[in-house]
Design an enzyme around this catalytic site. Structure first.
Site: not given
Length: 359
Positions: A9, A11-12, A14-15, A100, A124, A196
């Site tokens: 997954g 998310s865009g 860093v993690d 979620c 992440g 989110c």
């Protein structure tokens, strides 16, 4: 070297980007997946999903992996947002991130990944998983300042058995260093904040689109009126900001006001002065809709630890389990602003046992 396919997954951030990198280095066949969970008012002012997708695609390109976008907005609205609104309307303060994770990121996402032929999924999140005596355990992250097991406590055995948390054993600073060393385009990107579907927009403004205002009185615990609220759903226990009342005229110390409790039947908001007012502390609570990671309840009256807020330190506690769906938690020290609708999460050392919704 690992063999098999893992869907990450992405998310865009860093993690998740470093998670994908580490898994590729370990030998996994890595596929990235960007989840879009909200689209009602996906605007550039508050929602960063478009920018995040561009970042996720840029990272995938840098790593040489495939990435796809999947829209879970319908599932999110049915399984998470509907419950979120119902809880607020009932005067409670829900935690949508917990729902979620359980319903979207580790259920809808997992189902989709398995349909693609994946062996595992990964995110992440700062947490860890291990197998012990034939059961999967959810562990705190090594970096205690970033541990996210609180938000993951509703994951079950089948979900954990398929899940990897590649950054859970690393301190955040090392994750950043890896991203810089590997020239990932998100190495300096700030961590996301906010819910989110709400992003950074003012929360009252957002909630007002879905729930009508219902003004009423603010009162002290001895029923003296001190102001007016705009609707009980806009306030949470322990809240200080946004009450619209200053120090009382008969108060010499002018201590700030805090929300102490709500009376839904009479539409009253009770407030007290001072952060350490006794009415803001609780030494026990009851939790409903309890979920235990192992699938069975822990020992009753054993000495555990628990927390009722994400950033709160663990506090020693005793557990009394009525049945699998509810329990009582008695703390060794009174806890501040225990909030109905939020989650209480129980630990045994580093192992997250599960938790429930505070009644």
């Amino acid at each position: 070297m690992k063999t098999g396919t893992v869907v990450v997954g992405m998310s865009g951030g860093v993690d998740s980007s470093v998670a994908a990198l580490l898994l590729k280095q370990q030998g996994w066949n890595v596929i990235g997946l960007f989840m879009k969970n909200w689209e009602d008012d996906d605007d550039v002012d508050y929602c960063s999903s478009r920018e995040d997708l561009v970042d996720a695609v840029s990272v995938a390109d840098r790593l040489g992996i495939e990435i796809e976008q999947v829209n879970f907005a319908a599932e999110y609205k049915d399984r998470v947002f509907a419950t979120f609104l119902a809880e607020y309307q009932a005067g409670r303060t829900p935690n949508p991130d917990v729902l979620c994770n359980a319903e979207i990121k580790f259920r809808a996402f997992l189902d989709h990944a398995l349909a693609l032929g994946a062996d595992r999924i990964a995110t992440g999140h700062y947490a860890q998983v291990r197998e012990r005596d034939g059961r999967m355990e959810l562990l705190k992250a090594e970096d205690g300042t970033k541990d996210q097991s609180y938000f993951l406590h509703r994951l079950d055995q089948s979900q954990l058995a398929r899940t990897l948390f590649p950054v859970g054993a690393l301190p955040k600073r090392e994750v950043r260093e890896i991203a810089r060393r590997e020239s990932l385009p998100v190495a300096e990107k700030k961590d996301s904040t906010g819910i989110c579907f709400n992003g950074e927009r003012p929360f009252r403004e957002f909630l007002g689109r879905y729930l009508p205002k219902a003004p009423g009185e603010m009162r002290t615990l001895d029923d003296k009126p001190v102001g007016e609220h705009i609707g009980l759903m806009y306030y949470t226990v322990g809240q200080r900001q946004g009450l619209g009342i200053g120090g009382r005229a008969d108060s010499s110390d002018r201590e700030p006001w805090y929300v102490a409790r709500k009376d839904l039947a009479r539409n009253l908001l009770y407030v007290v002065q001072g952060h350490d007012h006794p009415a803001l502390f609780s030494d026990r609570l009851r939790a409903l809709d309890v979920s235990w990671v192992s699938g069975s309840a822990p020992h009753t009256r054993w000495v555990y630890s628990a927390k009722t807020r994400y950033r709160q330190p663990d506090c020693a506690c005793a557990l009394s389990v009525a049945d699998l769906a509810q329990c009582e938690v008695e703390f060794s020290e009174p806890q501040w602003a225990v909030t109905p609708g939020q989650s209480v999460v129980v630990y045994e050392s580093k192992v997250c046992l599960g938790g429930g919704v505070i009644e």
